[in-house]
Write an enzyme that holds these catalytic residues in place. Structure first.
Site, PDB file in Angstrom:
ATOM      1  N   HIS A 136       0.871  -1.175   0.000  1.00 33.34           N
ATOM      2  CA  HIS A 136       0.000   0.000   0.000  1.00 33.34           C
ATOM      3  C   HIS A 136       0.913   1.232   0.000  1.00 33.34           C
ATOM      4  O   HIS A 136       2.036   1.176   0.502  1.00 33.34           O
ATOM      5  CB  HIS A 136      -0.823  -0.055   1.291  1.00 33.34           C
ATOM      6  N   ASP A 213       3.155  -4.760   7.745  1.00 36.88           N
ATOM      7  CA  ASP A 213       1.914  -3.988   7.697  1.00 36.88           C
ATOM      8  C   ASP A 213       0.774  -4.992   7.836  1.00 36.88           C
ATOM      9  O   ASP A 213       0.450  -5.717   6.893  1.00 36.88           O
ATOM     10  CB  ASP A 213       1.836  -3.222   6.373  1.00 36.88           C
ATOM     11  N   GLN A 216      -4.556  -5.494   6.957  1.00 37.12           N
ATOM     12  CA  GLN A 216      -5.560  -6.464   6.498  1.00 37.12           C
ATOM     13  C   GLN A 216      -5.430  -7.778   7.272  1.00 37.12           C
ATOM     14  O   GLN A 216      -6.425  -8.428   7.561  1.00 37.12           O
ATOM     15  CB  GLN A 216      -5.389  -6.744   4.994  1.00 37.12           C
ATOM     16  N   LYS A 239     -10.338  -0.874  10.306  1.00 32.91           N
ATOM     17  CA  LYS A 239     -10.587  -2.041   9.456  1.00 32.91           C
ATOM     18  C   LYS A 239     -10.970  -3.258  10.314  1.00 32.91           C
ATOM     19  O   LYS A 239     -11.440  -4.259   9.814  1.00 32.91           O
ATOM     20  CB  LYS A 239      -9.347  -2.363   8.619  1.00 32.91           C
ATOM     21  N   CYS A 377      -4.738   2.493  -3.797  1.00 31.83           N
ATOM     22  CA  CYS A 377      -3.537   3.006  -3.127  1.00 31.83           C
ATOM     23  C   CYS A 377      -2.356   2.062  -3.301  1.00 31.83           C
ATOM     24  O   CYS A 377      -1.535   1.898  -2.401  1.00 31.83           O
ATOM     25  CB  CYS A 377      -3.776   3.255  -1.639  1.00 31.83           C
TER      26      CYS A 377
END
Lengths: 420, 155
Positions: A136, A213, A216, A239, A377
């Site tokens: 991202h 990261d 998700q 999220k 993104c």
């Protein structure tokens, strides 16, 4: 086998009742009822269960105050609740202790914190940072800013046609010049789950720390930062069915301890004088100013919520949706799914031959179906697969097979419309 | 609901979207500007051949959605043969039409041209798509003014 057992116990209709917004319709007009909302954009931001909304409301109505500063009753009450969530987040990630948990405004800020504080201190000209092609922008641009300032070198791990990370390329990129690895744990476009444990192990053989990261990944499965042996791990509350404006940085304490402050302000100092200021230990060192207190309470409720449903049960439900939706979508002529890695998360990006994703998005929206269109993104990835923008359907714990059907039906309408 | 969609994607728009007119790079173009919408990745180059203050030729290339492609295609048909001042007036008229419920159309735009522009006015019901409709027009206007690019930030 175990999936089927878990799914029997998972009552998605009951779950949906926890999310007030899912009962609404969209595009209602004078005298005409709207279409039931089919929300397939949880990858951008998830909807909030009543439990989260109520926890935040209750906190504001009953216990709200600033934290870490007052001697009065409410300040202590609010501080206790705030810090209890820090401990909860530590358990959620299986972090060794809650001092490793820093609250930020977002995943983006957490990555910027590491790039700025760790990067500026320990990275020098010619040092290399390894990213992947499926990052991202939040895990690209902070390193580019550092590149401009410190003249570091950015190396990019490619992926194959299915969207699987090329681990041979990764091994080859690791060298004596590598000073940090920053890679997604689950791609927001392809759904690919990366082999975090192996990524970290290979980097650690060279003494290189790794940032993941997990924006998700924490939503779709259980994450154990000690098992992975992550040095830094970031995620965002919104999220994960929690509020906006709040992110989390996990860092190994030895690393956090070596890092200078990211921002200056109140609550992060031991003493301030114009001759010199001394800083608190982490995590306080990195939490300048009044934090998003109510949002932290909301995140605590969100974690309680997903843990009560069961993270394995959620993952099994989402896996079933992914398989079903993939199967149904694959029957549409001219539809190409981008990202077919084994074990991927419940995210399906696709292109429809002859119809631009923007037009797809507008038309399916008229049927009540909310999807993301664009490059999500992650522009370099769109270039990699030479698809330009795509349509992305991302599934959450409240989605149903019927909603996957609704997506497919609305796409059939798109095809009729454009004669594609 | 579907009426709105039909209003947006009129047959003429679908036709221009699929078979864009003047989709080429003229050799003698003496002005060009890029139009880019970073949100969706739509990107067009608009080429003008200005001769004695008149748009002798206008064409475009690039890739975008049905709305932006159709709008670019129709723009090339409407702007050709106009003076630079007339072309700029058309840009303003079109912009009004796409963004205002009661558009303030500049004087001097003939009825036939207005009728053709009206085809795009359905986009008003879809605010996020206005940038698609106006992308190539902004690029055309930038080219008229000798600028290299129109960014969607300005729209």
């Amino acid at each position: 086998m175990s999936d089927a057992i878990l799914n029997q116990a998972y009552d998605v209709q009951r779950v949906r009742e926890d999310f007030p917004i899912l009962a609404r319709s969209v595009h209602a007009r004078k005298g005409k009822p709207g279409k039931p909302l089919v929300y397939l954009d949880s990858g951008a931001s998830a909807q909030k269960p009543r439990q989260v909304i109520q926890a935040m409301t209750r906190f504001l109505e009953e216990d709200y105050s600033n934290i870490h500063r007052g001697v009065h009753f409410l300040s202590q009450t609010a501080t206790d609740q705030f810090e209890a969530v820090r401990a909860k987040v530590a358990r959620f990630l299986n972090a060794p202790n809650d001092r490793c948990i820093v609250f930020t405004r977002s995943s983006t800020e957490a990555i910027n914190l590491v790039a700025s504080s760790y990067g500026r201190t320990f990275l020098n000209e010619g040092d290399e940072v390894i990213l992947s092609i499926m990052e991202h922008h939040a895990n690209i641009v902070p390193w580019q800013l550092l590149q401009a300032e410190k003249k570091i070198v950015i190396k990019v791990v490619p992926c194959d046609e299915d969207g699987v990370l090329d681990m041979d390329a990764y091994r080859n990129l690791l060298s004596d010049r590598t000073k940090l690895v920053a890679i997604t744990h689950c791609s927001n476009v392809l759904g690919t789950v990366t082999p975090a444990k192996t990524i970290a192990k290979l980097a650690h053989e060279r003494g290189v720390p790794v940032l993941f990261d997990g924006s998700q990944a924490v939503v779709h499965g259980t994450v154990d930062v000690q098992d992975i042996d992550a040095d830094f791990y970031v995620f965002t509350a919104h999220k994960l069915y929690g509020p906006t404006g709040l992110g989390v940085l996990y860092g190994k304490y030895d690393l956090l301890k070596k890092m200078p402050p990211y921002q200056g302000g109140g609550d992060m100092i031991e003493s301030v004088s114009f001759e010199g200021t001394t800083f608190k230990a982490p995590p306080s060192r990195f939490e300048a100013g009044t934090p998003p207190i109510t949002e932290v309470i909301g995140l605590g409720a969100a974690i309680d919520y997903v843990e009560a449903l069961g993270r394995d049960a959620i993952a099994a439900h989402e896996h079933d949706l992914l398989q079903y939706a993939t199967q149904q979508l694959s029957q549409i002529d001219g539809l190409r799914i981008v990202g077919t890695a084994p074990g991927k998360g419940p995210i399906i990006s696709f292109a429809l031959e002859g119809v631009h994703p923007h037009d797809v998005g507008t038309i399916v929206d008229q049927y009540g179906v909310a999807v993301r269109v664009g490059r999500h993104c992650a522009e370099p990835l769109a270039e990699r697969f030479d698809v330009g923008p795509t349509v992305r359907a991302s599934f959450g714990l409240y989605n149903t097979r019927e909603e996957a059907d609704a997506l497919v039906q609305s796409l059939q309408a798109v095809k009729e419309f454009f004669g594609a | 609901m579907m009426d709105d969609l039909r209003e947006l994607y009129q047959e003429v728009i679908l036709d221009h979207g699929k078979n864009p007119r003047n989709f080429r790079h003229p050799d003698d173009a003496n002005r060009e500007a890029k139009g880019e919408n970073p949100m969706c990745g739509d990107r067009f180059m608009v080429y003008l051949t200005l001769k004695d203050g008149v748009v002798d030729d206008v064409a475009f290339q690039g890739r975008g959605c049905a709305i932006s492609t159709a709008s670019a295609s129709m723009m090339t048909e409407l702007v050709r043969g106009k003076t630079a001042a007339e072309a700029e007036k058309l840009f303003h008229a079109f912009h009004e039409l796409c963004t205002q419920d009661e558009p303030d159309i500049p004087e001097g735009v003939d009825d036939e041209t207005m009728e053709k522009l009206m085809v795009m006015s359905g986009v008003r019901q879809f605010p996020v798509r206005v940038k698609c409709a106006t992308l190539a027009w902004h690029a055309m206007n930038a080219a008229l003014h000798g600028e290299a690019a129109a960014s969607s930030d300005q729209f």
